[in-house]
Each structure stands twice: as C-alpha cells, then as structure tokens.
Design an enzyme around this catalytic site. Structure first.
Site, mmCIF file in Angstrom:
data_model
loop_
_atom_site.group_PDB
_atom_site.id
_atom_site.type_symbol
_atom_site.label_atom_id
_atom_site.label_comp_id
_atom_site.label_asym_id
_atom_site.label_seq_id
_atom_site.Cartn_x
_atom_site.Cartn_y
_atom_site.Cartn_z
ATOM 1 N N HIS A 170 33.396 47.355 43.825
ATOM 2 C CA HIS A 170 33.855 47.381 42.547
ATOM 3 C C HIS A 170 33.598 45.623 42.047
ATOM 4 C CE1 HIS A 170 36.584 50.543 40.750
ATOM 5 N NE2 HIS A 170 35.613 51.042 40.658
ATOM 6 N N CYS A 194 25.515 34.320 38.941
ATOM 7 C CA CYS A 194 25.072 33.637 37.491
ATOM 8 C C CYS A 194 24.386 34.270 36.947
ATOM 9 C CB CYS A 194 24.602 32.470 37.990
ATOM 10 S SG CYS A 194 23.530 31.967 36.412
ATOM 11 N N CYS A 246 22.115 26.000 36.346
ATOM 12 C CA CYS A 246 20.493 26.620 35.577
ATOM 13 C C CYS A 246 20.713 27.102 33.927
ATOM 14 C CB CYS A 246 20.125 27.510 35.729
ATOM 15 S SG CYS A 246 21.563 29.709 35.732
ATOM 16 N N ASN A 260 49.588 58.459 49.591
ATOM 17 C CA ASN A 260 49.424 57.867 48.855
ATOM 18 C C ASN A 260 50.803 58.444 47.802
ATOM 19 O OD1 ASN A 260 48.238 56.144 46.084
ATOM 20 N ND2 ASN A 260 48.915 57.944 44.863
HETATM 21 P P1 OAD Z 1 45.615 52.847 40.348
HETATM 22 O O1 OAD Z 1 47.005 50.963 39.921
HETATM 23 O O2 OAD Z 1 44.974 53.610 39.380
HETATM 24 O O3 OAD Z 1 46.767 53.484 41.490
HETATM 25 C C1 OAD Z 1 47.139 52.936 42.617
HETATM 26 C C2 OAD Z 1 48.013 54.058 43.053
HETATM 27 O O4 OAD Z 1 48.130 52.934 44.970
HETATM 28 C C3 OAD Z 1 48.984 54.767 42.506
HETATM 29 O O5 OAD Z 1 48.689 56.093 42.248
HETATM 30 C C4 OAD Z 1 50.616 54.815 43.726
HETATM 31 O O6 OAD Z 1 51.325 55.659 43.578
HETATM 32 C C5 OAD Z 1 49.556 53.748 45.179
HETATM 33 N N1 OAD Z 1 50.591 52.874 46.011
HETATM 34 C C6 OAD Z 1 51.650 52.164 45.420
HETATM 35 N N2 OAD Z 1 51.730 51.466 46.555
HETATM 36 C C7 OAD Z 1 52.126 51.805 47.361
HETATM 37 C C8 OAD Z 1 51.462 52.658 48.731
HETATM 38 N N3 OAD Z 1 52.274 50.687 49.280
HETATM 39 N N4 OAD Z 1 52.267 53.532 49.936
HETATM 40 C C9 OAD Z 1 51.021 53.653 49.198
HETATM 41 N N5 OAD Z 1 50.592 54.379 48.089
HETATM 42 C C10 OAD Z 1 51.142 53.001 47.110
HETATM 43 O O7 OAD Z 1 44.813 51.880 41.832
HETATM 44 P P2 OAD Z 1 43.519 52.331 41.880
HETATM 45 O O8 OAD Z 1 43.213 53.693 42.181
HETATM 46 O O9 OAD Z 1 42.694 51.171 42.508
HETATM 47 O O10 OAD Z 1 38.865 48.980 38.643
HETATM 48 O O11 OAD Z 1 42.473 51.963 40.640
HETATM 49 C C11 OAD Z 1 41.254 52.395 39.741
HETATM 50 C C12 OAD Z 1 40.406 51.629 39.625
HETATM 51 O O12 OAD Z 1 41.091 51.351 38.535
HETATM 52 C C13 OAD Z 1 39.892 49.785 40.199
HETATM 53 O O13 OAD Z 1 39.679 50.018 40.677
HETATM 54 C C14 OAD Z 1 40.502 49.191 38.687
HETATM 55 C C15 OAD Z 1 41.043 49.402 38.155
HETATM 56 O O14 OAD Z 1 40.876 50.054 36.352
HETATM 57 C C16 OAD Z 1 38.309 48.183 38.119
HETATM 58 O O15 OAD Z 1 39.146 47.079 37.802
HETATM 59 C C17 OAD Z 1 36.668 48.517 37.758
#
Ligand code: OAD
Length: 265
Positions: A136, A144, A171, A234
């Site tokens: 990402h 830019c 630019c 997770n």
């Molecule tokens: P999420 O916020 O959707 O999920 C994070 C996960 O981490 C959750 O399921 C929590 O249970 C788990 N979690 C939190 N703390 C933890 C810990 N200490 N140990 C183990 N697990 C833990 O985040 P992502 O899956 O990364 O996209 O989200 C995916 C994408 O959605 C992001 O990259 C972003 C967002 O919209 C963009 O910005 C393009």
C-alpha cells in the site's frame, strides 16, 4: 505444540513468506483501521479516496494532515514483532515480508542491508536479503502527480499543516501521499510480485491483519491453493481461519519472538 510445529515447518520450508497488517504495528502505538479504537471509527474512508483527491486536493490534504497526526504523531519504532521477522530474514528463514502497512517500520527493522521497495523491483543490493514489499505504499513519502518525483513526506505534511493546500512540487504538480488510496489500483508490478511470492511459498504467515480487504483476503487462499501451510497470528478471528493449519489468537509481540527462537533452536 502449535508454535513448535509452525517453527518446524518454517525451518523446513524453501520459501516462507510473512504477510502483515496494522495489528503488527499496534504495539508500536500506530492505531489499527478496524475495531473500536480504529482509524475508520474516527475518519470516513471516503475522505481519503482517490476521486476525492482529484476533485478536492485542498480538502483531501486538510484531512490527510489530521489522519497523519492520528496515526504517526508519536515517535514510533519497530516492536519485538517487527524485530523477530527481521531476525528470521537474517537467519535465512524468511524470504519476504509483504505488508499492507505504510508506516515504514519493517524497513526500519530490516535495516539498511535489506531490500526495501514499494514498486516490486529489487534494489541493487537486495539479491539475497529479505524482501520488504510495501503493497500500500509508504506514508513517509509523497509523489508528485505530474513529474512523478518522490520526496520525503514529513516536510510536505508540515507545509500542508501550515496552510499550503494542496502542497505542490517545483514543477507545479500537486503532491500526493505515496500510498494506495481507496479507488486506486495496486501497482501491477507489486501485485504480481506478491502473488508470485504467495504461490511460491511453502509457509505463508498472515500476521495482524483482519484479512477483509483485497488483496489481503485472497493472498492466503492463493498460497493455500498452491500447497502452502497457512498460519494466522491475529487477536480476532479472520475469514481465512478455516484454511489455516495454525491460528494463534495472541499478541504479535508475544508470538513472533518465541517463533523466531524456535526456528533457530
Ligand atoms: P485492520 O485494522 O483491518 O486489522 C488489524 C487486525 O489486527 C485486527 O483483526 C486485530 O484483531 C489485530 N490486532 C490488533 N492488535 C494486535 C496485536 N497486538 N497482536 C495481534 N493482532 C492484533 O488492519 P489491516 O488488516 O492491516 O488500507 O487493514 C487492511 C487495510 O485496510 C489497510 O492497509 C488500509 C485499510 O483500509 C489502505 O489504507 C489502502
């Protein structure tokens, strides 16, 4: 136990790949996106969509400064989870780290010797080092939209905060955070490389991600469909738990250092 079996699989694997999300950086003080204290409880995803950026770059940047402050304002550093993955890479037990995170912490943990790339192309020195593929993009950089030059992001965010809305390049082009916005496609080269690493992997370790958005939702399945052992670390259940051989609902900073120890024991 589960962790010993996983460590054993990693040791025997030709190719082990880690795939990480916001949960890995949570212990570093970077908030996750979903859940009660999540970023998307405080902000509306649509504020950060690519059509918003095109329509209203000044408003986008106003909101982006607030998001940036909410996510990265404190001094944040790699935690024991990032460090354990970096160590597994140095041990020769981890081929690549694919991350959805834009905080740059894997790069910090892997250090200058490691390959860091957001565009899927290996750096010159990166041949035998752990690949860090930032799916990402990276919030520490801007790009830019006209000349394409990349730049350190912090001074640009500060310029926006001081009222330059939107911040612009010499630019004349408008700067955009060097990240994938909603409505943006992931760069083809990055997606291709991530998929091929998932297919190639014997062990695919999904860490700290809700696995609900693409490509997070399909990479573990792709890995499983081509024979990989899938493991999930997770705190909460994910839609991919059913295809995983091992599901560890524990804190990344507890699991990953132990896992690394077991792979070198
Ligand atoms: P999420 O916020 O959707 O999920 C994070 C996960 O981490 C959750 O399921 C929590 O249970 C788990 N979690 C939190 N703390 C933890 C810990 N200490 N140990 C183990 N697990 C833990 O985040 P992502 O899956 O990364 O996209 O989200 C995916 C994408 O959605 C992001 O990259 C972003 C967002 O919209 C963009 O910005 C393009």
């Amino acid at each position: 136990d589960d962790l010993e079996r996983l460590a054993d699989a990693i040791r025997r694997a030709d190719t082990a790949v880690a795939f990480t999300g916001a949960g890995l950086s949570a212990p570093s003080g970077v908030p996750t996106f979903r859940g009660d204290d999540g970023i998307w409880e405080r902000f509306d995803e649509r504020q950060f969509a690519s059509d918003r950026f095109r329509r209203d770059p000044a408003g986008f940047w106003t909101d982006r400064v607030a998001l940036h402050r909410a996510m990265f304002d404190e001094e944040y550093e790699p935690n024991a989870g990032h460090e354990a993955l970096a160590a597994m890479g140095r041990d020769g037990n981890l081929e690549a780290i694919l991350t959805q995170n834009t905080d740059g912490l894997h790069g910090d943990a892997v250090g200058a010797g490691g390959e860091r790339t957001s565009d899927g192309e290996p750096d010159a020195a990166g041949e035998t080092e752990t690949t860090v593929l930032e799916l990402h993009g990276n919030s520490r950089r801007v790009r830019c939209t006209d000349c394409g030059n990349r730049r350190d992001g912090d001074p640009i965010v500060e310029r926006a905060a001081a009222g330059e809305l939107p911040p612009t390049c010499e630019c004349g082009g408008v700067f955009k955070p060097d990240v994938v916005l909603f409505g943006d496609r992931l760069p083809d080269a990055v997606l291709r490389r991530a998929r091929s690493l998932a297919r190639e992997s014997d062990v695919f370790l999904a860490i700290g991600s809700s696995l609900v958005v693409e490509p997070a939702a399909s990479l573990p399945r792709l890995a499983a469909s081509t024979g990989a052992t899938v493991a999930i670390v997770n705190l909460e259940p994910t839609p991919c738990d059913g295809i995983a051989e091992t599901v560890l609902r524990e804190d990344v900073t507890a699991v990953l250092p132990r896992l690394r120890e077991l792979t070198v024991a």
